[in-house]
Design an enzyme around this catalytic site. Structure first.
Site, mmCIF file in Angstrom:
data_model
loop_
_atom_site.group_PDB
_atom_site.id
_atom_site.type_symbol
_atom_site.label_atom_id
_atom_site.label_comp_id
_atom_site.label_asym_id
_atom_site.label_seq_id
_atom_site.Cartn_x
_atom_site.Cartn_y
_atom_site.Cartn_z
ATOM 1 N N GLY A 252 0.762 -1.244 0.000
ATOM 2 C CA GLY A 252 0.000 0.000 0.000
ATOM 3 C C GLY A 252 0.787 1.283 0.000
ATOM 4 O O GLY A 252 0.209 2.360 -0.148
ATOM 5 N N GLU A 289 3.728 -6.983 1.519
ATOM 6 C CA GLU A 289 3.147 -7.222 0.193
ATOM 7 C C GLU A 289 3.140 -5.948 -0.641
ATOM 8 O O GLU A 289 2.083 -5.495 -1.064
ATOM 9 C CB GLU A 289 1.695 -7.704 0.360
ATOM 10 C CG GLU A 289 1.496 -8.870 1.282
ATOM 11 C CD GLU A 289 0.026 -9.053 1.699
ATOM 12 O OE1 GLU A 289 -0.832 -8.208 1.370
ATOM 13 O OE2 GLU A 289 -0.252 -10.061 2.365
ATOM 14 N N GLY A 291 3.309 -3.560 -3.827
ATOM 15 C CA GLY A 291 3.115 -3.679 -5.271
ATOM 16 C C GLY A 291 3.552 -2.398 -5.956
ATOM 17 O O GLY A 291 4.666 -2.279 -6.477
ATOM 18 N N ARG A 328 -6.050 3.869 -15.218
ATOM 19 C CA ARG A 328 -6.183 4.515 -13.909
ATOM 20 C C ARG A 328 -6.916 5.858 -13.947
ATOM 21 O O ARG A 328 -7.736 6.111 -13.069
ATOM 22 C CB ARG A 328 -4.807 4.670 -13.241
ATOM 23 C CG ARG A 328 -4.139 3.317 -12.969
ATOM 24 C CD ARG A 328 -2.818 3.440 -12.230
ATOM 25 N NE ARG A 328 -3.007 3.994 -10.916
ATOM 26 C CZ ARG A 328 -2.777 5.262 -10.588
ATOM 27 N NH1 ARG A 328 -2.280 6.106 -11.466
ATOM 28 N NH2 ARG A 328 -3.019 5.685 -9.376
ATOM 29 N N TYR A 332 -10.028 5.816 -11.486
ATOM 30 C CA TYR A 332 -9.919 6.511 -10.196
ATOM 31 C C TYR A 332 -9.630 7.999 -10.371
ATOM 32 O O TYR A 332 -9.156 8.627 -9.429
ATOM 33 C CB TYR A 332 -8.761 5.958 -9.351
ATOM 34 C CG TYR A 332 -8.443 4.507 -9.412
ATOM 35 C CD1 TYR A 332 -9.251 3.583 -8.761
ATOM 36 C CD2 TYR A 332 -7.300 4.049 -10.066
ATOM 37 C CE1 TYR A 332 -8.926 2.242 -8.777
ATOM 38 C CE2 TYR A 332 -6.963 2.717 -10.070
ATOM 39 C CZ TYR A 332 -7.779 1.813 -9.420
ATOM 40 O OH TYR A 332 -7.444 0.495 -9.423
ATOM 41 N N CYS A 361 -13.877 4.743 -27.825
ATOM 42 C CA CYS A 361 -15.168 5.419 -27.939
ATOM 43 C C CYS A 361 -15.875 5.492 -26.597
ATOM 44 O O CYS A 361 -16.853 4.786 -26.339
ATOM 45 C CB CYS A 361 -16.031 4.707 -28.975
ATOM 46 S SG CYS A 361 -15.206 4.661 -30.558
ATOM 47 N N GLU A 362 -15.347 6.318 -25.712
ATOM 48 C CA GLU A 362 -15.889 6.554 -24.369
ATOM 49 C C GLU A 362 -15.422 7.940 -23.965
ATOM 50 O O GLU A 362 -14.234 8.249 -24.122
ATOM 51 C CB GLU A 362 -15.278 5.583 -23.338
ATOM 52 C CG GLU A 362 -15.590 4.131 -23.498
ATOM 53 C CD GLU A 362 -16.961 3.749 -22.965
ATOM 54 O OE1 GLU A 362 -17.590 4.545 -22.229
ATOM 55 O OE2 GLU A 362 -17.404 2.645 -23.302
ATOM 56 N N TYR A 389 -0.334 -1.077 -12.146
ATOM 57 C CA TYR A 389 -1.772 -0.992 -12.413
ATOM 58 C C TYR A 389 -2.068 -0.347 -13.763
ATOM 59 O O TYR A 389 -3.032 0.400 -13.911
ATOM 60 C CB TYR A 389 -2.497 -0.270 -11.258
ATOM 61 C CG TYR A 389 -2.265 -0.970 -9.941
ATOM 62 C CD1 TYR A 389 -2.827 -2.217 -9.696
ATOM 63 C CD2 TYR A 389 -1.440 -0.410 -8.962
ATOM 64 C CE1 TYR A 389 -2.590 -2.885 -8.508
ATOM 65 C CE2 TYR A 389 -1.193 -1.089 -7.769
ATOM 66 C CZ TYR A 389 -1.767 -2.317 -7.547
ATOM 67 O OH TYR A 389 -1.525 -2.979 -6.377
HETATM 68 C C1 LIG Z 1 -3.221 -4.857 -3.982
HETATM 69 C C2 LIG Z 1 -2.734 -5.501 -2.756
HETATM 70 C C3 LIG Z 1 -1.435 -5.268 -2.313
HETATM 71 C C4 LIG Z 1 -0.499 -4.302 -2.968
HETATM 72 O O1 LIG Z 1 -0.920 -2.984 -2.862
HETATM 73 P P1 LIG Z 1 0.031 -1.798 -3.391
HETATM 74 O O2 LIG Z 1 -0.736 -0.577 -3.090
HETATM 75 O O3 LIG Z 1 0.218 -2.009 -4.841
HETATM 76 O O4 LIG Z 1 1.305 -1.884 -2.631
HETATM 77 C C5 LIG Z 1 -1.001 -5.958 -1.200
HETATM 78 N N1 LIG Z 1 -1.807 -6.832 -0.558
HETATM 79 C C6 LIG Z 1 -3.064 -7.069 -0.967
HETATM 80 C C7 LIG Z 1 -3.888 -8.040 -0.222
HETATM 81 C C8 LIG Z 1 -3.577 -6.419 -2.071
HETATM 82 O O5 LIG Z 1 -4.815 -6.649 -2.462
#
Ligand SMILES: *Cc1c(COP(=O)(O)O)cnc(C)c1O
Length: 433
Positions: A252, A289, A291, A328, A332, A361-362, A389
């Site tokens: 996150g 985790e 991303g 994106r 969002y 076409c949007e 993403y």
């Molecule tokens: C999407 C997600 C992440 C990664 O989130 P980032 O904002 O990309 O770091 C980690 N854990 C879970 C369970 C997720 O769904």
């Protein structure tokens, strides 16, 4: 008049992409050369940027028992996974398709954790067969089903329960996941009962606890709040006689898209580890985790201007990348910087304000609004911060083939995904007799 001489050579948040003599490079490779070779739209990733982002976490965890599981939904292209796997990452997956991708790259199933609210029995079976490290279970119903699937397979599934700590990540509502009223995780108040249930089920082995409160988080406070709540729970669960081996604090962490200043990963973890140490959990196994923060600013999307369409109320700059490539903004209202590949130095023409839009076409197919650009049909632009993403969310809407992808490593550039052809798109379909 703007002059690019006054503009910095590197791009904010993306130091591995920089102008040299007015031309935008990824590491030592000129982006315009890649566009000529592979066409546009084209995603270009910098391996050095990926490894630098990872190194910030690795520094933060030096001397700790920690495993970084790259949340591959951010970008699940095989070449990207290989870079992270070779650098020691495990993976956080959310589907059987993602597991297949990890295995296809030679990634170790023993470093895979499986998140997501809607795992199917087939996916559970596949993951048990592969021997993943842990299931991050998101509901009591899922505990029961996973127990059944594991028993039927003659296995024991290692589980962690995703708890919803009810903290506000203060991010976009669509990417906030740790508040009551989100579909994710098990409410803090119900978590202890869920752990008692999990510990009683013979097909399950309680391994850890996890939480993930949202995405594009730009301050430490929500993490610190979530951590305290999770540690309170761990104390209660262990007091009930259920040991918790690992703590998974999710992902996150945000990135700089447009001047945001999230804490660097090592600084964030210095704060979190201080709290863990203070509460006596500093030597627990830790999982995270991340991303977006590993790949988001390691990529750009190179696109060509097709048409300029000045109008009475808005000026449209129509490019060959669209919402199917860069979803994106449409999803969002997200912001991506858009810059030219070529700067003209002191001779920069005066910019106009353009709404940068794609061919789909949007009306929702816009990439940037009111952007000051001095541009012409045929010019190449880079949509920045496009590593996360974007490609992983790309679709074939309007029967557009998905873009090609290149990974740059120093002076080398490798095509890691060729452009999708019309035949590729039709491969799974059958004509009526
Ligand atoms: C999407 C997600 C992440 C990664 O989130 P980032 O904002 O990309 O770091 C980690 N854990 C879970 C369970 C997720 O769904």
């Amino acid at each position: 008049m703007t002059t690019s001489l006054a503009l910095p050579a590197t791009l904010p948040g993306q130091p591995h992409f920089a102008y040299r003599d007015g031309e935008l490079f990824a590491e030592n490779v000129r982006l315009a050369d890649l566009a000529r070779l592979h066409g546009t739209p084209l995603f270009v990733y910098s391996k050095a940027a990926m490894l630098a982002a990872l190194a910030a976490y690795q520094r933060g965890f030096a001397g700790r028992h920690a495993q970084i599981c790259y949340a591959m939904k951010a970008n699940s292209s095989l070449g990207v996974l290989q870079v992270f796997a070779r650098a020691g990452c495990g993976f956080d997956i959310v589907s059987g398709g993602e597991l297949a991708r990890v295995l296809a790259t030679g990634g170790a199933a023993s470093r895979v954790i499986f998140s997501g609210v809607g795992k199917t029995r087939a996916e559970m079976h596949q993951a048990l067969d592969a021997g993943i490290a842990c299931f991050n279970v998101e509901s009591e119903g899922e505990l029961e089903v996973l127990n059944e699937v594991a028993l039927a397979a003659g296995k024991r599934a290692r589980v962690s329960i995703r708890v919803n700590p009810n903290v506000d990540a203060r991010t976009h509502p669509y990417i906030s996941t740790g508040l009551k009223g989100n579909k994710f995780g098990i409410a803090h108040e119900r978590a202890l009962d869920a752990y008692r249930r999990a510990a009683a089920l013979p097909g399950l082995q309680v391994a850890g606890i996890d939480c993930h409160i949202g995405s594009q988080i730009t301050e430490a406070t929500p993490y610190l709040d979530a951590l305290e709540r999770v540690l309170d729970l761990v104390e209660a669960i262990e007091a009930a006689g259920i040991p918790i081996e690992h703590l998974d604090l999710g992902g996150g962490l945000g990135i700089d898209y447009n001047g945001e200043t999230p804490p660097p990963a090592d600084a964030l973890w210095a704060q979190l580890l201080a709290r863990l140490d203070a509460r006596g959990f500093g030597q627990r196994q830790l999982l995270i985790e991340p991303g977006r923060s590993l790949i988001g600013n390691a990529g750009v999307c190179v696109t060509q201007v097709l048409y300029l369409k000045p109008g009475e109320t808005r000026n449209f700059c129509i490019i060959d990348a669209a919402m199917n490539d860069l979803p994106r903004p449409a999803m969002y209202q997200a912001f991506h910087q858009i810059v030219p590949l070529l700067r003209h130095g002191a001779h920069e023409p005066a910019p106009a304000l353009w709404d940068v839009v794609g061919p789909v076409c949007e009306s929702g197919d816009w990439i940037g609004r009111d952007r000051a650009l001095a541009t012409h049909p045929g010019d190449l632009l880079a949509v920045l911060s496009a590593g996360a993403y974007c490609m992983s969310m790309a679709s074939n809407y309007n029967a557009r083939g998905r873009a090609a992808e290149v990974l740059v490593d120093g002076s080398d550039a490798t095509l890691i995904r060729r452009r999708e052809s019309a035949e590729d798109q039709m491969r799974t379909e059958t004509l009526l007799p």
